[in-house]
Design a protein around this motif. Structure first.
Motif, PDB file in Angstrom:
ATOM      1  N   ILE A  35      16.274  33.580  36.967  1.00  0.00           N
ATOM      2  CA  ILE A  35      17.466  34.160  36.349  1.00  0.00           C
ATOM      3  C   ILE A  35      18.224  33.035  35.657  1.00  0.00           C
ATOM      4  O   ILE A  35      18.450  31.988  36.266  1.00  0.00           O
ATOM      5  CB  ILE A  35      18.373  34.781  37.429  1.00  0.00           C
ATOM      6  CG1 ILE A  35      17.623  35.835  38.239  1.00  0.00           C
ATOM      7  CG2 ILE A  35      19.658  35.339  36.818  1.00  0.00           C
ATOM      8  CD1 ILE A  35      18.233  36.067  39.629  1.00  0.00           C
ATOM      9  N   MET A  47      16.343  37.182  32.425  1.00  0.00           N
ATOM     10  CA  MET A  47      15.420  36.860  33.509  1.00  0.00           C
ATOM     11  C   MET A  47      14.038  36.682  32.907  1.00  0.00           C
ATOM     12  O   MET A  47      13.630  37.476  32.052  1.00  0.00           O
ATOM     13  CB  MET A  47      15.379  37.958  34.563  1.00  0.00           C
ATOM     14  CG  MET A  47      14.711  37.502  35.856  1.00  0.00           C
ATOM     15  SD  MET A  47      14.061  38.842  36.859  1.00  0.00           S
ATOM     16  CE  MET A  47      12.433  39.046  36.136  1.00  0.00           C
ATOM     17  N   TRP A  49      10.017  34.274  33.565  1.00  0.00           N
ATOM     18  CA  TRP A  49       9.087  33.801  34.585  1.00  0.00           C
ATOM     19  C   TRP A  49       8.741  32.337  34.362  1.00  0.00           C
ATOM     20  O   TRP A  49       8.689  31.869  33.235  1.00  0.00           O
ATOM     21  CB  TRP A  49       7.814  34.663  34.563  1.00  0.00           C
ATOM     22  CG  TRP A  49       8.143  36.091  34.856  1.00  0.00           C
ATOM     23  CD1 TRP A  49       8.539  37.044  33.952  1.00  0.00           C
ATOM     24  CD2 TRP A  49       8.183  36.721  36.140  1.00  0.00           C
ATOM     25  NE1 TRP A  49       8.808  38.231  34.601  1.00  0.00           N
ATOM     26  CE2 TRP A  49       8.595  38.064  35.945  1.00  0.00           C
ATOM     27  CE3 TRP A  49       7.904  36.296  37.436  1.00  0.00           C
ATOM     28  CZ2 TRP A  49       8.736  38.965  36.996  1.00  0.00           C
ATOM     29  CZ3 TRP A  49       8.044  37.192  38.486  1.00  0.00           C
ATOM     30  CH2 TRP A  49       8.455  38.506  38.258  1.00  0.00           C
ATOM     31  N   ASP A  93      16.169  30.691  46.152  1.00  0.00           N
ATOM     32  CA  ASP A  93      16.728  31.640  47.114  1.00  0.00           C
ATOM     33  C   ASP A  93      16.115  31.465  48.506  1.00  0.00           C
ATOM     34  O   ASP A  93      15.227  30.639  48.725  1.00  0.00           O
ATOM     35  CB  ASP A  93      16.650  33.078  46.594  1.00  0.00           C
ATOM     36  CG  ASP A  93      15.278  33.694  46.718  1.00  0.00           C
ATOM     37  OD1 ASP A  93      14.297  32.973  46.971  1.00  0.00           O
ATOM     38  OD2 ASP A  93      15.177  34.923  46.557  1.00  0.00           O
ATOM     39  N   ASP A  97      11.251  33.029  46.529  1.00  0.00           N
ATOM     40  CA  ASP A  97      10.544  33.743  45.456  1.00  0.00           C
ATOM     41  C   ASP A  97      11.417  34.094  44.263  1.00  0.00           C
ATOM     42  O   ASP A  97      11.032  34.934  43.443  1.00  0.00           O
ATOM     43  CB  ASP A  97       9.817  34.973  46.005  1.00  0.00           C
ATOM     44  CG  ASP A  97      10.775  36.055  46.461  1.00  0.00           C
ATOM     45  OD1 ASP A  97      11.991  35.816  46.465  1.00  0.00           O
ATOM     46  OD2 ASP A  97      10.288  37.146  46.812  1.00  0.00           O
ATOM     47  N   ALA A  98      12.580  33.458  44.156  1.00  0.00           N
ATOM     48  CA  ALA A  98      13.408  33.636  42.962  1.00  0.00           C
ATOM     49  C   ALA A  98      14.226  32.369  42.731  1.00  0.00           C
ATOM     50  O   ALA A  98      14.673  31.725  43.687  1.00  0.00           O
ATOM     51  CB  ALA A  98      14.336  34.838  43.108  1.00  0.00           C
TER      52      ALA A  98
ATOM     53  N   ALA B  33      12.272  44.125  38.897  1.00  0.00           N
ATOM     54  CA  ALA B  33      13.186  43.165  39.521  1.00  0.00           C
ATOM     55  C   ALA B  33      14.622  43.595  39.277  1.00  0.00           C
ATOM     56  O   ALA B  33      14.965  44.046  38.182  1.00  0.00           O
ATOM     57  CB  ALA B  33      12.958  41.772  38.941  1.00  0.00           C
ATOM     58  N   MET B  47      18.183  38.585  44.381  1.00  0.00           N
ATOM     59  CA  MET B  47      17.257  39.326  43.539  1.00  0.00           C
ATOM     60  C   MET B  47      16.277  40.045  44.450  1.00  0.00           C
ATOM     61  O   MET B  47      15.773  39.449  45.412  1.00  0.00           O
ATOM     62  CB  MET B  47      16.499  38.411  42.587  1.00  0.00           C
ATOM     63  CG  MET B  47      15.813  39.168  41.465  1.00  0.00           C
ATOM     64  SD  MET B  47      14.400  38.291  40.756  1.00  0.00           S
ATOM     65  CE  MET B  47      13.091  38.799  41.874  1.00  0.00           C
ATOM     66  N   TRP B  49      13.631  43.965  44.641  1.00  0.00           N
ATOM     67  CA  TRP B  49      12.780  44.844  43.852  1.00  0.00           C
ATOM     68  C   TRP B  49      13.146  46.303  44.065  1.00  0.00           C
ATOM     69  O   TRP B  49      13.578  46.685  45.146  1.00  0.00           O
ATOM     70  CB  TRP B  49      11.309  44.595  44.222  1.00  0.00           C
ATOM     71  CG  TRP B  49      10.910  43.184  43.938  1.00  0.00           C
ATOM     72  CD1 TRP B  49      11.064  42.107  44.762  1.00  0.00           C
ATOM     73  CD2 TRP B  49      10.374  42.675  42.711  1.00  0.00           C
ATOM     74  NE1 TRP B  49      10.640  40.956  44.127  1.00  0.00           N
ATOM     75  CE2 TRP B  49      10.203  41.279  42.866  1.00  0.00           C
ATOM     76  CE3 TRP B  49       9.999  43.260  41.497  1.00  0.00           C
ATOM     77  CZ2 TRP B  49       9.698  40.463  41.869  1.00  0.00           C
ATOM     78  CZ3 TRP B  49       9.493  42.448  40.500  1.00  0.00           C
ATOM     79  CH2 TRP B  49       9.341  41.077  40.681  1.00  0.00           C
ATOM     80  N   ARG B  69       9.197  45.014  49.902  1.00  0.00           N
ATOM     81  CA  ARG B  69       7.751  44.789  49.770  1.00  0.00           C
ATOM     82  C   ARG B  69       7.142  44.441  51.121  1.00  0.00           C
ATOM     83  O   ARG B  69       6.002  44.801  51.400  1.00  0.00           O
ATOM     84  CB  ARG B  69       7.487  43.676  48.748  1.00  0.00           C
ATOM     85  CG  ARG B  69       7.932  44.058  47.331  1.00  0.00           C
ATOM     86  CD  ARG B  69       7.636  42.943  46.337  1.00  0.00           C
ATOM     87  NE  ARG B  69       8.348  41.721  46.696  1.00  0.00           N
ATOM     88  CZ  ARG B  69       8.191  40.563  46.089  1.00  0.00           C
ATOM     89  NH1 ARG B  69       7.334  40.456  45.082  1.00  0.00           N
ATOM     90  NH2 ARG B  69       8.881  39.506  46.464  1.00  0.00           N
TER      91      ARG B  69
END
Lengths: 143, 143
Positions: A35, A47, A49, A93, A97-98, B33, B47, B49, B69
């Protein structure tokens, strides 16, 4: 806008960069969501990748680089449009994973010419565009 | 904190909700996301899902619901911890593969007891925790 170093001092240390890279849990495709938030106004800009190489380059250069899933290539934000993102701080985070990149965005972040990519929302019973482009996309990419 | 309606008025209209749902480009796993941002302070909280059902429920109820998830189930944010997120506005990005939820967060967003999940960053040459928990996780989940 405040003057900021292009490369955050902490990111200059290879050992520190490696520690952050190793803490990221890249997904099955080798990617992590990032982000981008304007550091001083708090505006969420976009956002996108990153793969490990994009994140390593971002930390090493202080300029935000993503992985373009559509092009299958590193995407040095602003390389076509001039709308670069200087990295101010990078945060990971709780479950790794973010990423949250605090940036200093030159111009607009969105390829449509808007400051933020998040410009669609429900208004008066329909999905509407809640901000107008600040610049024409042709002005960004037509050079 | 300002008093906000639990359900945003625009989200009350089924046709509007369907329009937004249809504009989202869910990925191969049926997920999109979603970034949660505190609506008044601008703080990026987390963040997570959403699948189509989670998004539909979020819009219908005005309370943010994700797809877990790890658990493979709808995750009504705050159902275990009491730390609910009221939806203030929901925005979709230019290419439809990311959502920005402006929320009013009760208490903390992170399961570690911190306000934001993005609490790790490089400081003094190493990956550090830049905020401390505001509440003990046991106080959130030990009821």
């Amino acid at each position: 806008m405040p003057s900021l170093p292009v490369t955050p001092p902490d990111a200059m240390e290879p050992a520190a960069r490696a520690q952050l890279l190793d803490a990221v849990r890249f997904d099955h495709a080798g990617l992590v969501a990032c982000i981008a938030q304007q550091h001083d106004t708090g505006e969420v800009l976009m956002m996108a990748w990153m793969n490990r190489a994009a994140l390593a380059e971002t930390l090493a250069t202080g300029r935000v680089t993503y992985w373009s899933r559509s092009r299958g290539a590193l995407w040095r934000k602003g390389e076509s449009s001039g709308q670069v993102q200087k990295l101010v701080d990078l945060r990971l985070d709780c479950d790794g994973d973010a990423l949250l990149a605090l940036v200093d965005q030159t111009g607009v972040a969105c390829h449509t010419g808007r400051r933020s990519c998040f410009f669609r929302a429900l208004r008066e019973g329909e999905l509407a565009e809640i901000t107008a482009p600040e610049v024409a996309p042709e002005a960004l990419y037509g050079r």
